[in-house]
Structure formats: C-alpha cells, structure tokens
Write a protein that holds these residues in place. Sequence first.
Motif, PDB file in Angstrom:
ATOM      1  N   GLY A  18     108.947  53.374  85.560  1.00 44.30           N
ATOM      2  CA  GLY A  18     109.294  54.763  85.803  1.00 44.30           C
ATOM      3  C   GLY A  18     108.821  55.714  84.733  1.00 44.30           C
ATOM      4  N   ARG A  19     107.873  55.267  83.915  1.00 41.09           N
ATOM      5  CA  ARG A  19     107.429  56.115  82.804  1.00 41.09           C
ATOM      6  C   ARG A  19     106.031  55.762  82.350  1.00 41.09           C
ATOM      7  N   ILE A  20     105.410  56.736  81.701  1.00 39.51           N
ATOM      8  CA  ILE A  20     104.097  56.510  81.112  1.00 39.51           C
ATOM      9  C   ILE A  20     104.061  57.201  79.744  1.00 39.51           C
ATOM     10  N   LEU A  21     103.603  56.460  78.756  1.00 36.83           N
ATOM     11  CA  LEU A  21     103.397  56.988  77.413  1.00 36.83           C
ATOM     12  C   LEU A  21     101.923  57.355  77.311  1.00 36.83           C
ATOM     13  N   GLN A  22     101.645  58.601  76.912  1.00 35.66           N
ATOM     14  CA  GLN A  22     100.268  59.066  76.816  1.00 35.66           C
ATOM     15  C   GLN A  22      99.950  59.510  75.393  1.00 35.66           C
ATOM     16  N   GLU A  23      98.663  59.415  75.059  1.00 36.99           N
ATOM     17  CA  GLU A  23      98.175  59.798  73.736  1.00 36.99           C
ATOM     18  C   GLU A  23      97.141  60.908  73.892  1.00 36.99           C
ATOM     19  N   TYR A  24      97.117  61.809  72.913  1.00 34.47           N
ATOM     20  CA  TYR A  24      96.172  62.923  72.895  1.00 34.47           C
ATOM     21  C   TYR A  24      95.348  62.898  71.610  1.00 34.47           C
ATOM     22  N   ALA A  25      94.136  63.417  71.689  1.00 35.60           N
ATOM     23  CA  ALA A  25      93.297  63.633  70.519  1.00 35.60           C
ATOM     24  C   ALA A  25      92.658  65.004  70.671  1.00 35.60           C
ATOM     25  N   VAL A  26      92.731  65.822  69.614  1.00 39.32           N
ATOM     26  CA  VAL A  26      92.151  67.165  69.636  1.00 39.32           C
ATOM     27  C   VAL A  26      90.997  67.196  68.632  1.00 39.32           C
ATOM     28  N   TRP A  27      89.793  67.475  69.144  1.00 38.53           N
ATOM     29  CA  TRP A  27      88.572  67.463  68.355  1.00 38.53           C
ATOM     30  C   TRP A  27      88.013  68.875  68.233  1.00 38.53           C
ATOM     31  N   SER A  28      87.753  69.328  66.999  1.00 39.75           N
ATOM     32  CA  SER A  28      87.154  70.631  66.749  1.00 39.75           C
ATOM     33  C   SER A  28      85.633  70.514  66.797  1.00 39.75           C
ATOM     34  N   HIS A  29      84.998  71.342  67.611  1.00 37.75           N
ATOM     35  CA  HIS A  29      83.535  71.353  67.664  1.00 37.75           C
ATOM     36  C   HIS A  29      82.960  72.027  66.421  1.00 37.75           C
ATOM     37  N   GLU A  30      83.652  73.057  65.919  1.00 41.65           N
ATOM     38  CA  GLU A  30      83.163  73.818  64.769  1.00 41.65           C
ATOM     39  C   GLU A  30      83.132  72.976  63.491  1.00 41.65           C
ATOM     40  N   THR A  31      84.205  72.226  63.241  1.00 37.34           N
ATOM     41  CA  THR A  31      84.282  71.427  62.013  1.00 37.34           C
ATOM     42  C   THR A  31      83.879  69.975  62.227  1.00 37.34           C
ATOM     43  N   ALA A  32      83.640  69.596  63.485  1.00 34.65           N
ATOM     44  CA  ALA A  32      83.233  68.233  63.836  1.00 34.65           C
ATOM     45  C   ALA A  32      84.211  67.198  63.285  1.00 34.65           C
ATOM     46  N   ARG A  33      85.495  67.448  63.561  1.00 36.34           N
ATOM     47  CA  ARG A  33      86.501  66.486  63.110  1.00 36.34           C
ATOM     48  C   ARG A  33      87.731  66.507  64.003  1.00 36.34           C
ATOM     49  N   LEU A  34      88.471  65.433  63.907  1.00 38.27           N
ATOM     50  CA  LEU A  34      89.745  65.320  64.605  1.00 38.27           C
ATOM     51  C   LEU A  34      90.753  66.203  63.883  1.00 38.27           C
ATOM     52  N   VAL A  35      91.393  67.119  64.603  1.00 36.10           N
ATOM     53  CA  VAL A  35      92.334  68.041  63.965  1.00 36.10           C
ATOM     54  C   VAL A  35      93.796  67.733  64.303  1.00 36.10           C
ATOM     55  N   ALA A  36      94.026  66.973  65.371  1.00 36.32           N
ATOM     56  CA  ALA A  36      95.409  66.626  65.728  1.00 36.32           C
ATOM     57  C   ALA A  36      95.417  65.430  66.667  1.00 36.32           C
ATOM     58  N   LYS A  37      96.514  64.711  66.613  1.00 41.06           N
ATOM     59  CA  LYS A  37      96.792  63.628  67.569  1.00 41.06           C
ATOM     60  C   LYS A  37      98.208  63.839  68.054  1.00 41.06           C
ATOM     61  N   GLY A  38      98.525  63.296  69.191  1.00 41.97           N
ATOM     62  CA  GLY A  38      99.878  63.442  69.702  1.00 41.97           C
ATOM     63  C   GLY A  38     100.189  62.412  70.759  1.00 41.97           C
ATOM     64  N   GLU A  39     101.438  62.408  71.175  1.00 41.99           N
ATOM     65  CA  GLU A  39     101.904  61.524  72.242  1.00 41.99           C
ATOM     66  C   GLU A  39     102.892  62.280  73.111  1.00 41.99           C
ATOM     67  N   SER A  40     103.038  61.810  74.326  1.00 43.90           N
ATOM     68  CA  SER A  40     104.101  62.314  75.187  1.00 43.90           C
ATOM     69  C   SER A  40     104.616  61.162  76.041  1.00 43.90           C
ATOM     70  N   LEU A  41     105.889  61.244  76.345  1.00 42.86           N
ATOM     71  CA  LEU A  41     106.526  60.293  77.247  1.00 42.86           C
ATOM     72  C   LEU A  41     106.911  61.062  78.496  1.00 42.86           C
ATOM     73  N   LEU A  42     106.387  60.600  79.628  1.00 44.24           N
ATOM     74  CA  LEU A  42     106.702  61.219  80.910  1.00 44.24           C
ATOM     75  C   LEU A  42     107.557  60.262  81.715  1.00 44.24           C
ATOM     76  N   VAL A  43     108.663  60.769  82.222  1.00 42.33           N
ATOM     77  CA  VAL A  43     109.577  59.998  83.053  1.00 42.33           C
ATOM     78  C   VAL A  43     109.443  60.524  84.474  1.00 42.33           C
ATOM     79  N   PHE A  44     109.375  59.618  85.443  1.00 49.39           N
ATOM     80  CA  PHE A  44     109.265  60.057  86.828  1.00 49.39           C
ATOM     81  C   PHE A  44     110.643  60.347  87.386  1.00 49.39           C
ATOM     82  N   PHE A  45     110.694  61.401  88.199  1.00 55.03           N
ATOM     83  CA  PHE A  45     111.960  61.939  88.649  1.00 55.03           C
ATOM     84  C   PHE A  45     111.916  62.175  90.147  1.00 55.03           C
ATOM     85  N   ASP A  46     113.003  61.801  90.815  1.00 49.67           N
ATOM     86  CA  ASP A  46     113.177  62.071  92.237  1.00 49.67           C
ATOM     87  C   ASP A  46     113.962  63.378  92.328  1.00 49.67           C
TER      88      ASP A  46
END
Length: 152
Positions: A90-118
């Motif tokens: 009933g759930r999915i854990l997701q990961e994010y990566a944010v990449w800056s084109h200007e500085t050519a580097r990873l600027v942030a990472k993150g996660e979220s937990l999504l729960v499915f709901f009726d």
Amino acid sequence: MLDLYDYPVVVELPVVWGEMDAFQHVNNAVYFRYFESARVKYFDSLNILNYMNNYAQGPILAQTNAKFLAPLKYPDTISVGIKGVKLESGRILQEYAVWSHETARLVAKGESLLVFFDYKAGRPCDIPKGLVESILTLEPHLAEANKETAKA
C-alpha cells in the motif's frame, strides 16, 4: 552530469527569480515543489488519474524530506529525477535528485513516502494490481527489491 539514467522519469524546470529568498538562493521550501513536479510527471506516465477516477484510489503524500547539497540560484535550469526505492502493498518510497545545469552538480536529494488511499472508504488501501504492474513495467528493479524483501 549526474547519471540520471537511473531515474525512469526526469523533468526539466527553469529556476524562477521569485523562488530565491533574501539570502540570494532558492528557498528550501521550493525544492518540495520541484519534487512535486517530478512526482506528478511520474504518475502521469502511469495514467494514475484513471485509477483515481475509476476506483477513487490514489496516493497521498505521507512523508517527505530533503538534503540540500549546494545553493541553487537564478538563472539556471534543473533536472529533477524520480525513482522508486521500495514498493510495498500500500505504499511506495521514492527518491529524488536535483541537478543544476549551470553549476553541473547535484544540488539536492530527497525522498517521499506515498501511501495509497481509498477515498470512498476513507482509509489506506493496497495499490491497485494494474497500477502495481504499470509501476513494475516502468521500474523493473522494484520487482527484484520486493523479492529480496520477501526472502528476509
């Protein structure tokens, strides 16, 4: 560039002047909007609105976090990658990566937990089988991760 090939969905976004704060970098709260944009594109690729409309079942954001690695400033363009890390009934854990084109580097990472709901029943539910199949088609690595979890 960061290997965004590991992320099945990537959205490219401009950094907007109004996203910066008094310290002349993008405000921390804005990153959660970036994550949201990636999450919406991810679910659009799965046609999740069909499940919402047909079964009144869908995801609710239960938890999210971010780790800020470098400042982000206007003008810039970012790529935000999203991938599933763990898929459960009933759930999915997701990961994010944010990449800056200007500085050519990873600027942030993150996660979220999504729960499915009726929404009709007003309680959590399992992810609909057809949607699980769509997720596993988009992200076959989650099937292997589920097998490992089941063995433990």
